[in-house]
Structure formats: structure tokens, C-alpha cells
Enzyme design. Structure first.
Site, PDB file in Angstrom:
ATOM      1  N   ASP A  15       0.808  -1.218   0.000  1.00 17.20           N
ATOM      2  CA  ASP A  15       0.000   0.000   0.000  1.00 17.20           C
ATOM      3  C   ASP A  15       0.841   1.268   0.000  1.00 17.20           C
ATOM      4  OD1 ASP A  15       0.913  -0.497   2.585  1.00 17.20           O
ATOM      5  OD2 ASP A  15      -1.060  -1.004   3.364  1.00 17.20           O
ATOM      6  N   ASN A  21      -7.642  -3.036  14.427  1.00 22.21           N
ATOM      7  CA  ASN A  21      -9.019  -3.400  14.038  1.00 22.21           C
ATOM      8  C   ASN A  21      -9.049  -4.609  13.099  1.00 22.21           C
ATOM      9  OD1 ASN A  21      -8.046  -2.356  11.660  1.00 22.21           O
ATOM     10  ND2 ASN A  21      -9.514  -0.693  11.485  1.00 22.21           N
ATOM     11  N   HIS A  41      -7.241  -4.975  10.303  1.00 18.87           N
ATOM     12  CA  HIS A  41      -6.984  -4.738   8.874  1.00 18.87           C
ATOM     13  C   HIS A  41      -5.673  -5.386   8.433  1.00 18.87           C
ATOM     14  CE1 HIS A  41      -4.887  -0.604   9.742  1.00 18.87           C
ATOM     15  NE2 HIS A  41      -3.954  -1.490   9.448  1.00 18.87           N
ATOM     16  N   GLU A  73      -9.751  -2.230   5.379  1.00 18.60           N
ATOM     17  CA  GLU A  73     -10.414  -1.962   6.654  1.00 18.60           C
ATOM     18  C   GLU A  73     -11.586  -2.929   6.839  1.00 18.60           C
ATOM     19  OE1 GLU A  73      -8.986  -0.105   8.660  1.00 18.60           O
ATOM     20  OE2 GLU A  73      -8.311   1.804   7.839  1.00 18.60           O
TER      21      GLU A  73
END
Ligand code: F6R
Length: 241
Positions: free
Chosen positions: A67, A135, A137, A142
Site C-alpha cells: 500500500d 481493528n 486490517h 479496513e
């Protein structure tokens, strides 16, 4: 899924290095899928040390990264391309032309995603290194990102912006969007190598390993891959022991 619990960050990094070194030694033309963030830095340091001490060569290695932030790229201190150069590429004999990250400064971001997907489809990634968000990811996928997703433009969640703000002067400087490989791209790698350190990852690791496979916890998709190595330190593993 093979899970290793190491006593601390350094031991986790050494173990991860052993795994990636084996891939490189077995195939000097390997394609490495790489990640940024705090989690793999120690592993990259081990790779640099090994290159300098033992001459392990990256001459014919290719790399693709997960990314990049939208709006950041070459020359920007906080960009992931700068991170990769400072933490790994500048210290080994890899050919920069063989390294690739999504270009967060592309004028047409969707076209950049399409080109990145086409490039990924032309390769077989031998090992994909992953960190994990608190979380759950992976990459910047996400919660609720479809498992069938490919490289796409992501609106970062408040949670991720907050987690990543430690690397910026202020939270307002954290980009709100990123380009990220999708979950389908990640799952196409031959081996997935996830490293996790710290108490704030414990819940995400628990859900990844023991929870239901569901899009609300992106990393839970790893349960569907047949070749996964997860290396945690004691803190990140505290809920799965
Ligand atoms: C980075 C990436 C992210 C990070 C994750 C954990 O390229 O794709 O998924 O791996 O946010 O970040 P750290 O390791 O900084 O806790």
C-alpha cells in the site's frame, strides 16, 4: 496455520527473518510482497545485517508492496516508498527497478490501481509479509472490505488514522486515503507471513486465529489460506495462549 509465539519484538523479528530468508535462499528470483509499519522493521534490520555479513543477494529479487498513502510518494518523508528505501532497499543489493509500490501521487488513482492489479496478476508472490491493524486490517483493507477486493482506493477509518498519527507531526497530517492491494491479491501469495507485536494487537490476533471468518475482521480470511505463518510476541499472543 502455523503460529509461533516469541518472547519479544526482537525474537519475533529474528523468527520472521528465518522464514523469509528460506524463501530467498530457495529461490534467488523470488517475488517478495512487503509491508511497512512498525511490525516488520526488525525483520528488515535482520535482512540488512544478513546481507552485509553473509552476502545474501537481492540482485534478482522482485518486490511489491501492499500500500501507499494517497498524495504521498517518492521524496515525501512519510511515504511508504521512502520507508522501504530507508529500512531495506538502500541497504541491500536489490535493483530499485524491481521494486514496486502503488503510486499515491498518480493523477488518475483508479488507473493506478488497475495497472497495479495487472502487474500483480503477471507475478506470483512467493511470500507476502503482513502486519495487522488493531481493528484487524491487513494492507489497508479496513473492516467490511469484501474478500474479493483487488487493489483499490481506501478511505482510512478514524481508528487507523489515529493509530498511524504517531508517525506524523499531528493527526491532521495523516492522509485520509490510501491505495491498497485488495484481499484477493493478498490471498494469491504462496505464503502469508504475518508479524504482530504488542498488547494493542492481542484482540485482532485472537479474532484472526480463533474467531469466525468474516469481513468485519479482514485478517480472519487467513484461515482460508493453506500456507500461513503467524509470528507474535507474548503480548500480541496474550489472548490465544
Ligand atoms: C502497512 C500495512 C498495514 C500495517 C498495519 C500495522 O504496509 O499494510 O496493514 O501492517 O497497520 O501497522 P504497525 O506494524 O505499524 O502496527
Amino acid at each position: 496455520m502455523r503460529i509461533f509465539i516469541e518472547k519479544d519484538y526482537d525474537a519475533m523479528s529474528r523468527k520472521a527473518f528465518e522464514v523469509i530468508k528460506e524463501v530467498i535462499v530457495n529461490n534467488p528470483n523470488a517475488v517478495l510482497g512487503l509491508a511497512t509499519g512498525s511490525s516488520p522493521i526488525g525483520m528488515y534490520q535482520e535482512m540488512v545485517k544478513d546481507h552485509k555479513e553473509n552476502g545474501t543477494s537481492y540482485k534478482n529479487i522482485k518486490s511489491v508492496n501492499l500500500d501507499e498513502y494517497v498524495g504521498l510518494g517518492e521524496g515525501d518523508e512519510q511515504s511508504y516508498v521512502t520507508f522501504m528505501r530507508e529500512n531495506l532497499f538502500n541497504h541491500v543489493d536489490i535493483d530499485l527497478n524491481n521494486t514496486r509500490l502503488p503510486n499515491g501521487k498518480a493523477v488518475d488513482l483508479q488507473k493506478e490501481c488497475d495497472n497495479y492489479n495487472a502487474y500483480l496478476d503477471s507475478l506470483k508472490v512467493d511470500v507476502q509479509v503482513l502486519g495487522i491493524g488493531s481493528n484487524g486490517h491487513i494492507g489497508f483493507n479496513e473492516p467490511n472490505t469484501p474478500f474479493g477486493s483487488v487493489t483499490h482506493i481506501v478511505d482510512l477509518t478514524e481508528n487507523t488514522i489515529k493509530d498511524n498519527s504517531r508517525l506524523f507531526n499531528s493527526i491532521d497530517e495523516v492522509p485520509k486515503q490510501a491505495l491498497s492491494m485488495g484481499i484477493k491479491n493478498i490471498m494469491q501469495a504462496k505464503l502469508l507471513l504475518l508479524v504482530a507485536s504488542g498488547k494493542n494487537k492481542a484482540d485482532a490476533i485472537y479474532k484472526t486465529v480463533k474467531g469466525d471468518v468474516c469481513e468485519t475482521v479482514p485478517a480472519s480470511v487467513l484461515q482460508l489460506h493453506n500456507n500461513v505463518v503467524i509470528i507474535c510476541d507474548e503480548d500480541a499472543a496474550s489472548l490465544i495462549k
